[in-house]
Structure formats: structure tokens, C-alpha cells
Design an enzyme around this catalytic site. Structure first.
Site, short mmCIF file in Angstrom:
data_model
loop_
_atom_site.label_atom_id
_atom_site.label_comp_id
_atom_site.label_asym_id
_atom_site.label_seq_id
_atom_site.Cartn_x
_atom_site.Cartn_y
_atom_site.Cartn_z
N GLY A 155 0.79 -1.38 -0.40
CA GLY A 155 -0.14 -0.35 0.17
C GLY A 155 0.91 1.46 0.03
N GLY B 67 1.29 3.44 3.52
CA GLY B 67 2.51 3.07 3.87
C GLY B 67 3.41 3.66 3.29
N PHE C 265 -13.89 21.35 13.94
CA PHE C 265 -14.22 20.54 12.86
C PHE C 265 -15.47 19.54 13.56
CE2 PHE C 265 -12.25 17.29 9.67
CZ PHE C 265 -13.04 18.36 9.10
N ASP D 217 -8.42 -5.20 0.85
CA ASP D 217 -7.53 -6.31 0.67
C ASP D 217 -6.82 -6.71 1.35
OD1 ASP D 217 -9.04 -5.16 -1.59
OD2 ASP D 217 -6.53 -5.51 -2.64
N GLN E 4 -17.88 4.13 9.73
CA GLN E 4 -18.81 5.53 9.59
C GLN E 4 -19.41 5.92 7.83
OE1 GLN E 4 -15.43 9.31 9.76
NE2 GLN E 4 -17.11 9.37 11.89
N HIS F 235 -20.62 9.10 6.45
CA HIS F 235 -20.07 10.62 6.74
C HIS F 235 -21.57 11.39 6.78
CE1 HIS F 235 -18.28 14.77 6.06
NE2 HIS F 235 -17.52 14.28 6.18
N LEU G 92 -17.63 13.30 -1.34
CA LEU G 92 -17.76 13.95 -0.05
C LEU G 92 -17.58 15.42 -0.64
CD1 LEU G 92 -17.19 13.61 2.98
CD2 LEU G 92 -14.58 13.78 2.34
N THR H 123 -16.65 18.15 2.55
CA THR H 123 -16.09 18.14 3.53
C THR H 123 -16.91 18.36 4.95
OG1 THR H 123 -13.77 18.88 4.70
CG2 THR H 123 -14.89 20.22 2.88
N GLU H 124 -16.40 17.86 6.15
CA GLU H 124 -17.34 18.60 7.01
C GLU H 124 -16.05 19.99 7.48
OE1 GLU H 124 -17.39 15.17 9.84
OE2 GLU H 124 -15.71 16.97 11.36
N ARG I 39 -19.88 12.90 13.88
CA ARG I 39 -21.17 12.12 12.75
C ARG I 39 -21.66 11.02 12.70
NH1 ARG I 39 -15.19 11.61 9.01
NH2 ARG I 39 -14.87 14.45 8.41
N HIS J 58 -18.03 6.01 5.06
CA HIS J 58 -16.86 7.07 4.75
C HIS J 58 -15.66 6.44 5.22
CE1 HIS J 58 -14.45 10.57 3.90
NE2 HIS J 58 -14.76 10.49 5.59
N GLU K 244 -5.68 2.84 7.89
CA GLU K 244 -6.87 2.84 7.42
C GLU K 244 -7.31 0.91 8.18
OE1 GLU K 244 -9.74 5.06 5.15
OE2 GLU K 244 -11.21 3.64 5.69
N ARG L 199 -14.83 7.51 14.39
CA ARG L 199 -13.74 8.25 14.52
C ARG L 199 -14.58 9.71 14.44
NH1 ARG L 199 -10.81 10.92 9.56
NH2 ARG L 199 -12.77 10.26 8.36
N LEU M 67 -6.12 10.78 9.01
CA LEU M 67 -5.16 11.12 8.13
C LEU M 67 -3.69 11.38 9.17
CD1 LEU M 67 -5.76 14.63 6.26
CD2 LEU M 67 -5.21 11.76 5.00
C1 LIG Z 1 -12.68 11.80 0.60
C2 LIG Z 1 -12.10 11.27 1.49
C3 LIG Z 1 -12.14 12.03 1.98
C4 LIG Z 1 -11.37 12.23 3.45
N1 LIG Z 1 -11.36 13.18 4.42
C5 LIG Z 1 -10.49 13.36 5.63
C6 LIG Z 1 -9.99 14.42 6.04
O1 LIG Z 1 -9.70 15.00 5.80
N2 LIG Z 1 -8.86 14.48 7.30
C7 LIG Z 1 -8.93 12.90 7.91
O2 LIG Z 1 -8.07 12.89 8.93
N3 LIG Z 1 -9.10 12.11 7.11
C8 LIG Z 1 -10.36 11.97 5.92
N4 LIG Z 1 -10.20 10.74 5.30
C9 LIG Z 1 -9.76 8.79 5.69
C10 LIG Z 1 -8.12 9.35 5.48
O3 LIG Z 1 -7.89 10.32 4.27
C11 LIG Z 1 -7.82 8.06 5.13
O4 LIG Z 1 -8.28 7.10 6.63
C12 LIG Z 1 -6.12 8.03 5.10
O5 LIG Z 1 -5.67 8.75 3.56
C13 LIG Z 1 -5.92 6.11 4.55
O6 LIG Z 1 -4.63 5.89 3.97
P1 LIG Z 1 -4.34 5.11 4.50
O7 LIG Z 1 -2.20 5.11 3.44
O8 LIG Z 1 -4.54 3.67 5.41
O9 LIG Z 1 -4.36 3.58 2.28
P2 LIG Z 1 -5.15 4.22 1.02
O10 LIG Z 1 -4.67 5.89 1.38
O11 LIG Z 1 -6.60 4.21 1.05
O12 LIG Z 1 -4.43 3.86 1.11
C14 LIG Z 1 -4.20 2.27 0.28
C15 LIG Z 1 -3.36 1.73 -0.87
O13 LIG Z 1 -3.33 0.55 -0.41
C16 LIG Z 1 -2.55 0.21 -1.95
N5 LIG Z 1 -3.42 -1.25 -2.15
C17 LIG Z 1 -4.81 -1.66 -1.29
N6 LIG Z 1 -4.75 -3.21 -1.87
C18 LIG Z 1 -4.13 -3.51 -2.28
C19 LIG Z 1 -3.89 -4.55 -2.67
N7 LIG Z 1 -4.20 -6.05 -2.84
N8 LIG Z 1 -2.04 -4.94 -3.35
C20 LIG Z 1 -1.32 -4.08 -3.60
N9 LIG Z 1 -1.05 -2.74 -2.92
C21 LIG Z 1 -2.98 -2.17 -2.80
C22 LIG Z 1 -3.45 0.82 -2.49
O14 LIG Z 1 -2.62 1.05 -4.55
C23 LIG Z 1 -3.11 2.50 -2.27
O15 LIG Z 1 -1.65 2.21 -2.50
C24 LIG Z 1 -10.86 10.56 3.98
C25 LIG Z 1 -11.48 9.77 3.19
C26 LIG Z 1 -12.55 10.26 2.10
C27 LIG Z 1 -12.71 8.72 1.28
#
Ligand SMILES: Cc1cc2nc3c(=O)[nH]c(=O)nc-3n(C[C@H](O)[C@H](O)[C@H](O)COP(=O)(O)OP(=O)(O)OC[C@H]3O[C@@H](n4cnc5c(N)ncnc54)[C@H](O)[C@@H]3O)c2cc1C
Length: 556
Positions: free
Chosen positions: A10, A15, A113, A207, A226, A228, A238, A240-241, A272, A336, A360, A371, A377
Site C-alpha cells: 500500500g 504505507g 471540526f 484487500d 462511519q 459521513h 464527499l 468535507t466536514e 458524524r 466513509h 485505515e 472516528r 490522516l
Molecule cells: C473522500 C475522503 C476524504 C477524507 N478526508 C479526510 C480528512 O480530511 N481528514 C482525515 O483525517 N481523514 C480523511 N479521510 C480519511 C483518510 O483520508 C483515510 O483514512 C486515509 O487517507 C487512509 O490512508 P491509508 O494510507 O491507510 O490508505 P489509502 O490511502 O486508502 O491507500 C491504500 C493503498 O493500498 C494499496 N492497496 C490496496 N490493496 C492492495 C493490494 N491488494 N495490493 C497492493 N496494494 C494494495 C492501494 O494501492 C493504496 O496505495 C477521508 C477519506 C475520504 C474517502
């Protein structure tokens, strides 16, 4: 033979942050990602990232808000780490190059927020994720982390309860590869795509959680998803909040700011879960507008909207045909964020030796049953860093043990079975029915009868999935095959979520049972743990860690 000291699955914020940290220790680190790093869902984050930066704020207050927001299900030791370490991490992000919005004094600006008792959300207009993910990608390049970009991990290999590496499908060629490693960090994001109406990217199919479960790691609190309160009608995109943080109102068909009946003190800035339930009630009791309520930003004025919420304006115009400067925008609750995930400690460690998780897909749990906006983030950065460091430490202390080619052959056989099946059902058809079942029976309001029905439907779909087939039998970029693999993860997680939700006979945070509408601390102040066992699931429970705050009634 491909060997790395640490493999991160990821390339979202969690990641990449983990990889950068592990690479700091001089190790040979690789990131495997099914989408290009800057297309990870983190890029879509809008509103901001929390930290108690000001002298009039404190990490203890941030911690209290988070624990209260979690409906007292969060583990307080983990929340303390999150809130204590937040300010230094924000400063580090800034040194890496993050361009935060500024206040009049030139300091990092912070907006109010939901559920927060203090304006502590740092932001880059309404494109915070966009800004941060590019900064982190630069760091990744700078540290020479090896990137397997557009490689889909299909298996986490575990022998004798220790991780040995991963098997990944190279999307360009359709080839399967063995990647050996001493430590693996899962950072695959959430499972929003279990639902039809979601803010999540197409790639958020859970996954890593399904693969971890199959590899012997338990999942925790999967019933908590959650919803939203402000996602666009039809598309679920979305709003945003931050739109409410900047002063936006929620109104019903009579133009009433209905939140005054549900959260008289904090109105649109309640947490939320509270707002989503209020909206769903308004809609179900006939005070909605075409299945939605309205987000009204008109009183903020064009200048402020353009400065603070430019993307929100653009998205509303393009996807709902409404310019928020002139008319209210139709919104409704949408799936969300995944509070549940792979159970880890504060260093990202899972019960499987050498296997870590962050972001996440992990569940520490810092968010408990609900949350707070801006905390996710933050979680990716704080716990991505910690998991990267712990995985590096593990890698220094342990020897590599490669896994035999037979493991690859087994996986290849499973994939060939899908590719060569002469007839059967398409994954997209099965997915549509699965999402209808989940959305119909495991939404904002839940009942025993509904959850049982949902479970029945998902189990039947799992049987039908055994006969899934594809029409594209080619090697290069076989996205139909990828969808079929993702459907397998989605069905597995849907079953786990429904089962966890059925068993929890109380209402807490995002999980609301109309047949058990009260929170029940006597019996349910505990986390749900699910293990995969003998073709079924074993459900256990674990106590919540409480250090500073005792459960109170939650009022906003
Ligand atoms: C629209 C939106 C707005 C948001 N706004 C906010 C905000 O303002 N503030 C806040 O705190 N949170 C916010 N969130 C939540 C927050 O953005 C996410 O929880 C966070 O960014 C998740 O990051 P992550 O690195 O865990 O995963 P992600 O950014 O989801 O990345 C997952 C990674 O895993 C990889 N992956 C998945 N499955 C596989 C596989 N089988 N093989 C290889 N690679 C794989 C993907 O390619 C990707 O690179 C928001 C979420 C959304 C959807």
C-alpha cells in the site's frame, strides 16, 4: 530471487510514511501498490489533520475529544500516543514541504471540526490529502524505496505463525511473483467499497484485511463503519466536514436547521454518527428533499467559499449541478471510514510474527466506535511512522526465511481456475447484489432481522462466487480478474461485518441497533475480535484499555 528487508503493501499516506521511516534505518525497503502512489485514496482527503498546536489547546483535550467521540470504545493508551505525538508530526510534515493554509499571523491555520472542543484541524484549503500525498511521495523517491507500482498483492505468506513475504500479481504482464521479506507492513486502506453509497475510491476494497484474516491475524471491531453526513446525492462524493467547520448549515425541506433538535449545543458540529442518524430520521420521516437533506453555504459568501472550499464548489457544480454560492447542495449519509481493521498494538504489531499494519486498515483502536474528522490522516502519519520503525527493528533482529515455490503454484492454480472457467457468473453481478444486501441491512440503522437477512444473502453470494468467471482471459491489465479477486475480499469482509454487528446487541457510536437503542457498558464495553477458523469464524472479545477517562453519557 527478490528479497527485501521490509515490504510495505500500500502506497497511501500510511504505507509511504512507514516505508520512509523503515528506509531511514538504512534498510532495503519496498512498497507494493495496486495503484500509483498518488492515486491512493489518501489523495482525496479534504478537510484536514488534527493536532493540538496552540498554547490554549492541549493533547489531553484532544485525547478527551477523541475518547468521547469514540463512544468510549477507543483504547486510551493508543489515543494518548496519537494526540501526544501529533504536534511534532505536523511540524515534521511541514519541514518535508507540506504547504498548510495560514492564519493572519502567518501561523498554521486551524479550523473547527465535528466533535472537537477546540479548532485544531490543520488544512491545505479543502485539498489536504492531495498536498500531503505528494509530499510523502517525494520523500519515498528521496529515500530510494523500491516501488512495485500497479502490482496487486494476492497473498501474505505465513509459515509457523511467522510472515515470509507476499505473492503479487504484476498487472502489466499478468505474472505472479514471490517477494521475500523478514517483515511486512499492511497499509491497504479501508473497506468503504462494501457499500454502494460511499465516498471511497474504487480501490478501497479492504484487500489487506481479508488477506491478513486468511493469514491468521484477527480483525477487530468490524461492525463499526462511519457514515459521513454530507455526501453528494447519487454519487456519494464527499462534501468535507470543513464546509460545516467554516459555518455551513444543514436544513430540511422546511428550511429548518434541524440539528437544533438533535444536538442543541453543537448543531452541525456534533460528531458524524449523531448527524448521520439525524439526517436519516429527517429523510425517513418525510422532511427530506428527494432522499436528501440540504447543505447550505450561501451565507458564507463567494469569496470565502473560493478561498476555503474551492474543491467543494467545483464538485457540487460538476456532480450535482448546484453552485453552493447560489443554492443549497443535496447531501445524505454515505459509508466513509472503516473504524474496524487488523488488530495491532501501538507499534503496528499484529499477533503474527513479523506482520505489521498501519493506517485505515489497522485497528488499534484509536477511533473506537466513531472516528473524529481529522484524526485519520493523523493516524496514518503517527502510526505509519511507528509501524515502519517497528518493522525495521524486527528486520534487524530476525533472519530471512524464504518460502518455497509451491506457495506460488497454489496461488497460481486458484487464479487459473477463475481465468479458465468456461462459464459462470461475473464478479460485477455478484458485487452489485452483495452491496445491495450490505447497504439494505447494515446501514445507519440496524435490526436483528435485517442483519440476519443480510448474512443469509451474503452467504448465498459466497457460494455463487465459487463459480465466478471472467470474459477477458488475457495477461495484460486484466481488470476483470482484479475485480473478481476484490469481490472475494468484499464478500469475506461483508460476512465478518454483518456477523460482528449481529452479535453486538447494543448501540454505540456508528453502530445503531433500533432493537437495542441504548449503549450498554455493563456487557459491551469491549472490542469484537474475529479469527478465521475451519472454514468459519471464531468470535472473541477483548477489554477496552482505559487510563484517564471513564465512560460518560455522550452529549453534543
Ligand atoms: C473522500 C475522503 C476524504 C477524507 N478526508 C479526510 C480528512 O480530511 N481528514 C482525515 O483525517 N481523514 C480523511 N479521510 C480519511 C483518510 O483520508 C483515510 O483514512 C486515509 O487517507 C487512509 O490512508 P491509508 O494510507 O491507510 O490508505 P489509502 O490511502 O486508502 O491507500 C491504500 C493503498 O493500498 C494499496 N492497496 C490496496 N490493496 C492492495 C493490494 N491488494 N495490493 C497492493 N496494494 C494494495 C492501494 O494501492 C493504496 O496505495 C477521508 C477519506 C475520504 C474517502
Amino acid at each position: 530471487m527478490v528479497i527485501h528487508d521490509v515490504i510495505v503493501i500500500g502506497a497511501g499516506l500510511a504505507g509511504m510514511r512507514a516505508a520512509v521511516e523503515a528506509a531511514r534505518e538504512g534498510l532495503n525497503v519496498a512498497v507494493v501498490s495496486k495503484v500509483h502512489p498518488v492515486r491512493s485514496h489518501s489523495v482525496a482527503a479534504q478537510g484536514g489533520i488534527n493536532a493540538a498546536l496552540k498554547e490554549t489547546d492541549s493533547w489531553e483535550d484532544h485525547m478527551f475529544d477523541t475518547v468521547k467521540g469514540s463512544d468510549y470504545l477507543a483504547d486510551e493508551d493508543a489515543v494518548e500516543v496519537l494526540c501526544r505525538e501529533a504536534p511534532a508530526d505536523i511540524m515534521e510534515l511541514e519541514r518535508m514541504g507540506a504547504v498548510f493554509s495560514r492564519d493572519d499571523a502567518g501561523k498554521i491555520a486551524q479550523r473547527p471540526f465535528g466533535g472537537a472542543g477546540y479548532p485544531r484541524t490543520c488544512y491545505l484549503a479543502d485539498r489536504t490529502g492531495h498536498g500531503l500525498i505528494h509530499v510523502m511521495y517525494e520523500q519515498l523517491a528521496k529515500k530510494n524505496v523500491y516501488l512495485y507500482d500497479e502490482w496487486h498483492v494476492v497473498e501474505i505468506v505465513v509459515e509457523d505463525k511467522s510472515v515470509r513475504g507476499v505473492i503479487a500479481l504484476e498487472l502489466l504482464t499478468g505474472k505472479l511473483h514471490r517477494l521475500h521479506s523478514k517483515a511486512v507492513v499492511i497499509a491497504t486502506g479501508g473497506y468503504g467499497r462494501l457499500f454502494n453509497t460511499t465516498t471511497n475510491a474504487l480501490s478501497s476494497t479492504g484487500d489487506g484485511m481479508a488477506l491478513a484474516l486468511r493469514a491468521g491475524a484477527p480483525l477487530m471491531d468490524m461492525e463499526f463503519v462511519q457514515f459521513h453526513p454530507t455526501t453528494l446525492k447519487r454519487t456519494g462524493i464527499l462534501m468535507t466536514e470543513g464546509a460545516r467547520g467554516e459555518g455551513g448549515y444543514l436544513i430540511n425541506k422546511d428550511g429548518e436547521r434541524f440539528m437544533k433538535r438533535y444536538a442543541p449545543k453543537t448543531l452541525e458540529l456534533a460528531s458524524r454518527d449523531v448527524i448521520s442518524r439525524a439526517e436519516q430520521r429527517e429523510i425517513e420521516e418525510g422532511r427530506g428533499v428527494d432522499g436528501c437533506v440540504l447543505l447550505d453555504l450561501r451565507h458564507l459568501g463567494e469569496e470565502k467559499i473560493n478561498e476555503r472550499l474551492p474543491q467543494i464548489r467545483e464538485l457540487s457544480i460538476n456532480f450535482a449541478g448546484k453552485d453552493p454560492v447560489r443554492e443549497p447542495v443535496p447531501v445524505k449519509p454515505g459509508a466513509h471510514y472503516s473504524m474496524g481493521g487488523i488488530w495491532t498494538d501501538v507499534d503496528g504489531k499484529t499477533p503474527v510474527s513479523g506482520l505489521f499494519a498501519a493506517g485505515e486498515c489497522a485497528c488499534l483502536s484509536v477511533h473506537g466506535a466513531n472516528r473524529l474528522g481529522g484524526n485519520s490522516l493523523l493516524e496514518t502519519i503517527v502510526f505509519g511512522r511507528r509501524a515502519g520503525s517497528a518493522a525495521a527493528g524486527f528486520s534487524f533482529e530476525n533472519k530471512l526465511r524464504v518460502f518455497p515455490e509451491d506457495a506460488l503454484k497454489d496461488t497460481a492454480r486458484g487464479i487459473a481456475l477463475i481465468l479458465n472457467r468456461a462459464e459462470g457468473e461475473s464478479a460485477s453481478g455478484i458485487l452489485k447484489e452483495a452491496r445491495d444486501a450490505v447497504e439494505g441491512h447494515c446501514w445507519v440503522f440496524r435490526t436483528e432481522a435485517g442483519l440476519k437477512q443480510g448474512l443469509l444473502e451474503i452467504r448465498k453470494l459466497k457460494e455463487r462466487y465459487e463459480g465466478v468467471c471472467v470474459t477477458d482471459r488475457g495477461d495484460g491489465f486484466n481488470t476483470e480478474l482484479v475485480t473478481a479477486l476484490e469481490a472475494g475480499y468484499i464478500l469475506e469482509l461483508s460476512e465478518v461485518m454483518l456477523l460482528s454487528a449481529l452479535n453486538r446487541t447494543e448501540s454505540r457510536g456508528s453502530h445503531f441497533r433500533t432493537d437495542f437503542p441504548e449503549r450498554n457498558d455493563r456487557e459491551w464495553l469491549k472490542h469484537t475480535l474475529i479469527y478465521k477458523k475451519d472454514g468459519g469464524y471464531d468470535i472473541r472479545y477483548r477489554d477496552v484499555v482505559m487510563t484517564k477517562f471513564k465512560p460518560e453519557e455522550r452529549k453534543y
